[in-house]
Design a protein around this motif. Sequence first.
Motif, PDB file in Angstrom:
ATOM      1  N   THR A  99       0.814  -1.225   0.000  1.00  0.00           N
ATOM      2  CA  THR A  99       0.000   0.000   0.000  1.00  0.00           C
ATOM      3  C   THR A  99       0.842   1.267   0.000  1.00  0.00           C
ATOM      4  O   THR A  99       0.289   2.365   0.031  1.00  0.00           O
ATOM      5  CB  THR A  99      -0.965   0.035   1.203  1.00  0.00           C
ATOM      6  N   THR A 100       2.161   1.107  -0.044  1.00  0.00           N
ATOM      7  CA  THR A 100       2.997   2.298  -0.152  1.00  0.00           C
ATOM      8  C   THR A 100       3.124   2.740  -1.607  1.00  0.00           C
ATOM      9  O   THR A 100       3.714   3.779  -1.877  1.00  0.00           O
ATOM     10  CB  THR A 100       4.411   2.052   0.441  1.00  0.00           C
ATOM     11  N   THR A 101       2.552   1.954  -2.536  1.00  0.00           N
ATOM     12  CA  THR A 101       2.556   2.326  -3.956  1.00  0.00           C
ATOM     13  C   THR A 101       1.125   2.590  -4.398  1.00  0.00           C
ATOM     14  O   THR A 101       0.171   2.075  -3.806  1.00  0.00           O
ATOM     15  CB  THR A 101       3.143   1.194  -4.837  1.00  0.00           C
ATOM     16  N   SER A 102       0.947   3.362  -5.452  1.00  0.00           N
ATOM     17  CA  SER A 102      -0.407   3.639  -5.936  1.00  0.00           C
ATOM     18  C   SER A 102      -1.085   2.382  -6.452  1.00  0.00           C
ATOM     19  O   SER A 102      -2.276   2.188  -6.242  1.00  0.00           O
ATOM     20  CB  SER A 102      -0.444   4.719  -6.999  1.00  0.00           C
ATOM     21  N   THR A 103      -0.343   1.486  -7.098  1.00  0.00           N
ATOM     22  CA  THR A 103      -0.930   0.242  -7.586  1.00  0.00           C
ATOM     23  C   THR A 103      -1.382  -0.628  -6.416  1.00  0.00           C
ATOM     24  O   THR A 103      -2.459  -1.223  -6.456  1.00  0.00           O
ATOM     25  CB  THR A 103       0.088  -0.533  -8.460  1.00  0.00           C
ATOM     26  N   GLY A 104      -0.585  -0.693  -5.370  1.00  0.00           N
ATOM     27  CA  GLY A 104      -0.942  -1.477  -4.190  1.00  0.00           C
ATOM     28  C   GLY A 104      -2.186  -0.940  -3.505  1.00  0.00           C
ATOM     29  O   GLY A 104      -3.050  -1.703  -3.077  1.00  0.00           O
ATOM     30  N   ARG A 105      -2.281   0.393  -3.406  1.00  0.00           N
ATOM     31  CA  ARG A 105      -3.478   1.001  -2.810  1.00  0.00           C
ATOM     32  C   ARG A 105      -4.703   0.709  -3.661  1.00  0.00           C
ATOM     33  O   ARG A 105      -5.778   0.414  -3.139  1.00  0.00           O
ATOM     34  CB  ARG A 105      -3.286   2.503  -2.627  1.00  0.00           C
ATOM     35  N   LEU A 106      -4.550   0.754  -4.992  1.00  0.00           N
ATOM     36  CA  LEU A 106      -5.656   0.447  -5.894  1.00  0.00           C
ATOM     37  C   LEU A 106      -6.110  -0.992  -5.694  1.00  0.00           C
ATOM     38  O   LEU A 106      -7.307  -1.259  -5.562  1.00  0.00           O
ATOM     39  CB  LEU A 106      -5.248   0.661  -7.356  1.00  0.00           C
ATOM     40  N   MET A 107      -5.179  -1.937  -5.671  1.00  0.00           N
ATOM     41  CA  MET A 107      -5.519  -3.345  -5.504  1.00  0.00           C
ATOM     42  C   MET A 107      -6.245  -3.568  -4.177  1.00  0.00           C
ATOM     43  O   MET A 107      -7.220  -4.308  -4.108  1.00  0.00           O
ATOM     44  CB  MET A 107      -4.268  -4.228  -5.580  1.00  0.00           C
TER      45      MET A 107
END
Length: 189
Positions: A99-107
């Motif tokens: 969740t420290t990346t935008s893709t991780g937060r999106l997922m």
Amino acid sequence: MTTTLIGYARVSTNDQRLDLQLDALTAAGCVKTYADKVSGSTTSRSELDACLSYLREGDVLVVYKLDRLGRSLRHLLTIIDDLGARGIGFKSISDGIDTTTSTGRLMFSVMGSFAEFERSLIQERTNAGLKAARDRGKLGGRPTAVTPEIGERIVKLRGGGKNADYIAKELGIGRATVYRYLATQALVA
């Protein structure tokens, strides 16, 4: 602000070993690791509580796998939402979530949306089933143990000097049921 990786590991029984998870957390760069040996369904996990209290803004909580953290998807989402609100990141090594990346937060947001959708569907099906049962004249809940006929027999036996143990055994109901019924009739003496 420097990012500090804090690990959390859990196994369900004392017979299981934490080695695989601890090695993976160390390899991921965790400087401190908390570990519980307790079932995932248990609400009280002292090391998880200590870990969540220890985390500070800018830290990242790292787990080997998602199921090591939450009792359920709802519980997992609650923990990670709380971490996000506190400025704390989350990584799951095996699941590839960060969740420290935008893709991780999106997922993670997509996972949360699916969980909310599933809860909504379950609630809709439950309500529809209850309505259909009511329309057929069925009531929910446990059937009453004391029908009017049994109630009359309780009062008659109690009036005849029989105690609650005798009445319960005679009628095939629990002693507490006898006392509760008599209390509603103001006959407990």
